[in-house]
Design a protein around this motif. Structure first.
Motif, short mmCIF file in Angstrom:
data_model
loop_
_atom_site.label_atom_id
_atom_site.label_comp_id
_atom_site.label_asym_id
_atom_site.label_seq_id
_atom_site.Cartn_x
_atom_site.Cartn_y
_atom_site.Cartn_z
N LEU A 1 -20.15 51.64 -16.05
CA LEU A 1 -19.65 50.44 -15.37
C LEU A 1 -19.36 49.37 -16.41
O LEU A 1 -20.19 49.08 -17.26
N LEU B 1 -14.53 50.82 -13.81
CA LEU B 1 -15.24 52.06 -14.06
C LEU B 1 -14.55 52.77 -15.22
O LEU B 1 -13.40 53.20 -15.10
N TRP C 1 -18.74 41.92 -7.79
CA TRP C 1 -17.63 42.43 -8.60
C TRP C 1 -16.47 41.45 -8.52
O TRP C 1 -16.42 40.59 -7.65
N GLY D 1 -22.82 55.19 -13.93
CA GLY D 1 -22.28 53.84 -14.06
C GLY D 1 -22.99 52.82 -13.22
O GLY D 1 -23.23 51.69 -13.66
N LYS E 1 -20.74 47.16 -21.45
CA LYS E 1 -21.07 48.41 -20.74
C LYS E 1 -22.26 49.06 -21.40
O LYS E 1 -22.56 48.83 -22.58
N ILE F 1 -12.70 48.15 -10.32
CA ILE F 1 -13.87 48.53 -9.53
C ILE F 1 -13.62 48.36 -8.03
O ILE F 1 -14.15 49.12 -7.21
N ALA G 1 -19.20 43.17 -11.83
CA ALA G 1 -18.54 44.40 -12.21
C ALA G 1 -17.04 44.20 -12.29
O ALA G 1 -16.45 43.48 -11.49
#
Length: 314
Positions: free
Chosen positions: A269, A281, A204, A115, A215, A302, A278
């Motif tokens: 990710l 996950l 993130w 990821g 993704k 995340i 981000a």
């Protein structure tokens, strides 16, 4: 509906679910109910009720949700939610330097996805994926070999080793979990490239709106979708070791004919392509519940992943 109101209704539905669910353990991945906050639009929310097949419990909670939230209650039967452990061809091949989206696995696992790359307190660069990809759903031990490509794509310890299992967040079989995450410590000389299709990450973000996301995963490649619900509690996920519950999860609905993800995309990710931030996950998905008979995708926030592992994104 305002976010605070949606959260209050969600909390009431959770209380009713707990009161009606007898017994809570052991259980199967069918017949349960998860509730969360449905993202309707910018600063506009509803209540998401996700049922795992028909049951009296599902009927009662769905009815209660419609009574409390009216048209702002989004009920979907998502079938069984599974931890994705099992084809674009390039991502399944042996590649150096390593990069996000590539096939990877513990030596006793089929295949998942790299990821991201993260840095621990010592400054070491690690590969980030799921516990069920790198740690064999908790059955692995620190120091176990990790290979790229994953075993299902021909990877072997003798020729394709990239490192060893390092950090693992345990999967609790009783209490709700927040993340399915693990890291691999890379061997000396294994180079990495942290580039995504949208470019290098800019950080993130804790998502609260129906933002577009993207993704890169081992099975379905680069796909786009939208965040359709947040803060979902009570998702029951089928693992090789049994059913594991998760709270505070993010739901993503695919934007294309092939859906957002499939088995083997676990560990990808999920990020915003516009800001390169981000979001989550990816770790599991459902059979149904999305448009045109597609399934839905579920992701760990995340921020929780990084916090539990004690790492930061490269």
């Amino acid at each position: 509906m305002e976010l605070l109101t949606a959260r209050e209704i969600k909390a009431e539905l959770r209380r009713r679910t707990s009161a009606l669910a007898v017994p809570p353990r052991p259980h199967t991945p069918t017949g349960g109910v998860a509730v969360g906050v449905c993202v309707v639009g910018p600063a506009t929310y509803g209540v998401a009720v996700r049922i795992f097949g028909p049951s009296e419990l599902a009927d009662e909670i769905a009815a209660a949700g419609r009574s409390l939230a009216g048209d702002d209650c989004d009920v979907r039967d998502v079938g069984v939610v599974r931890a994705f452990q099992w084809d674009p061809a390039e991502l399944r091949q042996r590649q150096r330097p390593l990069r996000p989206g590539l096939s990877v696995s513990h030596v006793d696992v089929t295949a998942g996805t790299i990821g991201a790359f993260v840095v621990d307190g010592s400054g070491a660069v690690l590969a980030l994926s799921n516990n069920h990809v790198l740690a064999d759903s908790g059955r692995g031990a620190a120091g176990d070999i990790v290979v790229q490509p994953g075993v299902a794509d021909g990877g072997t310890a003798a020729t394709d080793r990239i490192g060893v299992l390092d950090g693992v967040v345990s999967l609790d079989p009783v209490a709700p979990n927040l993340v399915d995450a693990a890291t691999a410590r890379l061997d000396d000389g294994v180079e990495v490239s942290a580039q995504y299709p949208a470019g290098a990450l800019a950080g993130w973000v804790a998502v609260t709106d129906d933002v577009a996301v993207e993704k890169a995963g081992r099975t379905t490649g680069v796909t786009r979708g939208r965040v359709s619900a947040i803060e979902i509690d009570g998702i029951s996920v089928q693992y090789p070791t049994g059913v594991i519950d998760f709270d505070d999860q993010i739901e993503v609905t695919g934007g294309g004919a092939g859906g957002f993800s499939s088995g083997g995309d676990s560990g990808s990710l999920v990020y915003r392509p516009d800001t390169r931030e981000a979001v989550g996950l990816l770790f599991a998905g459902s059979d149904t519940g999305g448009p045109d008979g597609q399934g839905l995708t579920y992701c760990n926030p995340i921020g929780a992943v990084l916090d539990r592992l004690g790492v930061r994104l490269v």
